[in-house]
Design an enzyme around this catalytic site. Structure first.
Site, short mmCIF file in Angstrom:
data_model
loop_
_atom_site.label_atom_id
_atom_site.label_comp_id
_atom_site.label_asym_id
_atom_site.label_seq_id
_atom_site.Cartn_x
_atom_site.Cartn_y
_atom_site.Cartn_z
N GLY A 70 0.79 -1.27 -0.15
CA GLY A 70 -0.03 -0.13 -0.09
C GLY A 70 0.70 1.41 -0.12
O GLY A 70 0.42 2.32 -0.63
N SER A 71 2.11 1.35 0.74
CA SER A 71 2.87 2.53 0.88
C SER A 71 3.20 2.82 -0.54
O SER A 71 3.15 3.97 -0.99
CB SER A 71 3.88 2.25 1.87
OG SER A 71 3.35 2.02 3.16
N ASN A 151 -7.74 3.85 8.91
CA ASN A 151 -7.23 2.61 9.45
C ASN A 151 -7.52 2.78 10.84
O ASN A 151 -7.57 1.64 11.57
CB ASN A 151 -5.88 2.45 9.16
CG ASN A 151 -5.06 3.75 9.06
OD1 ASN A 151 -5.38 4.66 8.66
ND2 ASN A 151 -4.02 3.68 9.81
N GLN A 179 -7.80 -0.23 3.57
CA GLN A 179 -8.58 -0.63 4.71
C GLN A 179 -9.73 -1.21 4.01
O GLN A 179 -10.89 -1.94 4.70
CB GLN A 179 -8.93 0.20 5.69
CG GLN A 179 -7.62 0.66 6.74
CD GLN A 179 -7.33 -0.48 7.53
OE1 GLN A 179 -8.23 -1.34 7.82
NE2 GLN A 179 -5.93 -0.84 7.83
N SER A 199 -3.58 -3.23 -0.50
CA SER A 199 -2.11 -4.12 0.05
C SER A 199 -2.88 -5.36 0.42
O SER A 199 -3.76 -5.37 1.15
CB SER A 199 -1.94 -3.24 1.19
OG SER A 199 -0.81 -3.95 1.80
N HIS A 201 -1.98 -7.74 2.57
CA HIS A 201 -2.03 -8.17 4.19
C HIS A 201 -3.06 -7.56 4.63
O HIS A 201 -3.23 -8.19 6.20
CB HIS A 201 -0.49 -7.95 4.58
CG HIS A 201 -0.32 -6.58 4.96
ND1 HIS A 201 -0.28 -6.10 6.42
CD2 HIS A 201 0.25 -5.45 4.33
CE1 HIS A 201 0.21 -5.02 6.47
NE2 HIS A 201 0.53 -4.47 5.22
N THR A 237 11.65 -7.53 -10.83
CA THR A 237 11.27 -8.84 -11.04
C THR A 237 9.75 -9.08 -10.13
O THR A 237 10.02 -8.72 -9.05
CB THR A 237 12.12 -9.99 -10.78
OG1 THR A 237 13.32 -9.79 -11.51
CG2 THR A 237 11.77 -11.38 -11.00
N CYS A 324 2.53 2.36 13.75
CA CYS A 324 3.70 3.20 13.62
C CYS A 324 3.75 4.32 14.71
O CYS A 324 4.51 4.71 15.48
CB CYS A 324 3.53 4.16 12.22
SG CYS A 324 2.69 3.26 11.00
C1 LIG Z 1 -1.54 -0.50 6.16
C2 LIG Z 1 -2.15 0.76 5.29
C3 LIG Z 1 -1.16 1.26 4.46
C4 LIG Z 1 0.24 0.63 4.27
O1 LIG Z 1 0.22 -0.64 3.45
P1 LIG Z 1 1.51 -1.46 3.51
O2 LIG Z 1 1.28 -2.48 2.45
O3 LIG Z 1 1.73 -1.97 4.71
O4 LIG Z 1 2.63 -0.73 2.76
C5 LIG Z 1 -1.39 2.44 3.70
N1 LIG Z 1 -2.68 3.14 3.95
C6 LIG Z 1 -3.62 2.34 5.10
C7 LIG Z 1 -4.98 3.14 5.09
C8 LIG Z 1 -3.34 1.47 5.58
O5 LIG Z 1 -4.20 0.84 6.52
#
Ligand SMILES: *Cc1c(COP(=O)(O)O)cnc(C)c1O
Length: 395
Positions: A70-71, A151, A179, A199, A201, A237, A324
Site C-alpha cells: 500500500g505504501s 485505518n 482498509q 495491500s 496483507h 522482478t 507506527c
Molecule cells: C496498512 C495501510 C497502508 C500501508 O500498506 P502497506 O502494504 O503496509 O505498505 C496504507 N494505508 C492504509 C490506510 C493502511 O491501513
C-alpha cells in the site's frame, strides 16, 4: 484464550492464499521476463492474476500495476499526479487531516517542493463530506487524494460522491483503499476513481505485495526505476508468489463479502455496545459509515500503552492508534484530527476484527477491557484528580 483483534495492522493469511503461493515456490519459479517456456509459464500466471484483480475492482487488466504494498502504491499515485500537475503549473492538492502516513509524508515532501495542500477537517462525524472537497477545489488543483476508509477509527468516506465531483471538475482522484479493499464493495469505474491503492496483507493475503489501479491514459511516474516490468512503470522482478497469494485472498474476500461483513459488523456492534458502558469513554469514528471490523474508543484517565500491555497479558492483541504511532509518545494524528485533546487521545484503544473472530472472543474482550480500564484508573494520578474534582472530566 488468545484473541487477535488487530486486523487493521495486519491479518492472518487465509488457507486459500497460502495454497495459491506454494506452486509458485515449487514449480512456477520462472522470471516472467524470460523468453523460454519456464519464464513464459510464469508470465501467464502473472497476467491471469492481473485479470482477476481487475475483475474484483471493475477495471481492465492493463490498469493494474503490482507493487510492494500500500505504501508504495500511495507514493506512486501521489507523485504521478503531482508531476503531471507541475508540468501544467498546477500545484494544489486536496487531502484530509487523517490520512495514513504513506500519504501524509508524501504530501509533506511535496509541500517542501512548493506544492500547497489543503487538509480537510474531519471533526464533523469524524468524516468528511463531498461538499468539503467541492469547496476546496481551485483552478490549480492537480489532485484529490482521500482515503476510502480510515485505518484507526474506521470511518468510510463518501468516495462515490467525491469521485463524481472530481470527474466534473476534471481533477485526478486517488484513494488509499488499503482498509476498504476486500471489506467493502468497490467499483472504480462507477465511483469515478482514477487511482486506487491496495495491500494484500489487510485482507488475509501475504505481506509485501499490493497493487495500484491507474485509469488508462493517466501518466504514471516511476518510483522504482530499472527494467521494463509493469508496462515500464514499476521496475523489479515481479513477486509472483505474493501476487498469487493476493489474488486468492482477494477473490475469497469478494466471494464472501456480504456474509463476512454481516458477521463481523454484528461482533463489532456487540463490542461497541458493551464497551460504551464503561464510564467516561467515547467512540471514535463515524458511528454510521463505518468499517465492519473497526472498534475505536478513548477512555479518560488512562494510558493506551499500559492498556495494551495489560490486555496482551490477558490474551487480547489490540492496538492504540496505528502501529507506527504506537512506537512513539506522540498521540495519534488521527485522534487529534477528530478533535480529541492530548490527554484523551493517549487513552485510546483500537480493536479491529475479522471473520476469524468468534462470539466467545468478543465475550472475553468484554470481560477483560472493563477490568483493565478500572485497574489502570485506580493507579492513575490523573484519575484521582478527576474523581476529587481537581480536574474536569472531558468525556
Ligand atoms: C496498512 C495501510 C497502508 C500501508 O500498506 P502497506 O502494504 O503496509 O505498505 C496504507 N494505508 C492504509 C490506510 C493502511 O491501513
Amino acid at each position: 484464550m488468545q484473541v487477535y483483534a488487530d486486523n487493521a495492522a495486519t491479518t492472518k493469511m487465509s488457507e486459500a492464499a497460502i495454497r495459491a503461493m506454494v506452486p509458485c515456490f515449487e514449480n512456477i519459479y520462472g522470471n516472467p521476463s524470460s523468453l523460454h517456456s519456464v519464464g513464459q509459464e510464469a508470465k501467464e500466471v502473472l497476467e491471469d492474476a492481473r485479470a482477476r484483480v481487475a475483475k474484483c475492482l471493475g477495471c481492465e487488466p492493463r490498469e493494474i500495476y503490482f507493487t510492494s504494498g500500500g505504501s508504495e502504491a500511495d507514493n506512486q499515485a501521489i507523485l504521478s499526479a503531482a508531476r503531471l500537475g507541475q508540468r501544467k503549473g498546477k500545484m494544489h492538492i486536496i487531502s484530509t487531516a487523517f490520512e495514513h502516513h504513506a500519504v501524509l509524508h508524501t504530501l509533506q515532501k511535496l509541500e517542501k517542493e512548493g506544492f500547497s495542500v489543503t487538509y480537510l477537517d474531519v471533526k464533523q462525524n469524524h468524516n468528511i463530506t463531498a461538499q468539503q472537497v467541492k469547496d476546496a477545489l481551485r483552478e490549480d488543483t492537480c489532485l484529490v487524494t482521500v482515503m476510502f476508509a480510515n485505518n484507526e477509527i474506521g470511518s468510510i468516506l463518501p468516495i462515490a460522491e467525491i469521485g463524481a465531483i472530481c470527474k466534473e471538475a476534471g481533477v485526478p482522484f486517488h484513494t488509499d483503499a488499503v482498509q476498504a479493499v476486500g471489506h467493502v464493495a468497490i467499483d472504480v469505474k462507477a465511483m469515478n476513481i482514477d487511482m486506487l491503492s491496495l495491500s494484500a496483507h489487510k485482507f488475509h493475503g501475504p505481506k509485501g505485495v499490493g497493487a495500484l489501479y491507474c485509469r488508462r491514459g493517466f501518466p504514471l511516474t516511476n518510483v522504482i526505476d530499472g527494467g521494463a516490468q509493469e508496462r515500464g512503470k514499476r521496475a523489479g522482478t515481479e513477486n509472483l508468489p505474493g501476487i498469487c497469494g493476493m489474488v486468492a485472498a482477494l477473490e475469497d474476500a469478494y466471494a464472501n463479502l456480504e456474509t463476512n461483513a454481516t458477521k463481523v459488523a454484528a461482533l463489532r456492534d456487540k463490542l461497541i455496545t458493551g464497551l460504551s458502558q464503561i464510564p467516561h469513554c467515547a467512540l471514535n469514528g463515524d458511528p454510521v459509515n463505518r468499517l465492519p471490523g473497526n472498534v475505536s474508543f478513548c477512555f479518560e484517565g488512562i494510558e493506551g500503552e499500559a492498556l495494551l500491555l495489560l490486555l496482551d497479558m490477558q490474551g487480547v492483541c489490540a492496538s492504540s492508534g496505528s502501529a507506527c504511532t504506537s512506537g512513539s509518545l506522540d498521540p495519534s494524528h488521527v485522534l487529534l484530527a477528530i478533535g480529541r485533546v492530548h490527554d484523551v487521545a493517549h487513552g485510546s484503544l483500537r480493536l479491529s476484527l475479522s471473520e476469524y473472530n468468534t462470539d466467545e472472543e468478543i465475550d472475553h474482550i468484554l470481560t477483560v477491557v472493563p477490568q483493565v480500564v478500572d485497574t489502570l484508573r485506580r493507579m492513575s494520578p490523573v484519575w484521582r484528580d478527576l474523581m476529587t474534582g481537581k480536574r474536569e472530566f472531558i468525556l
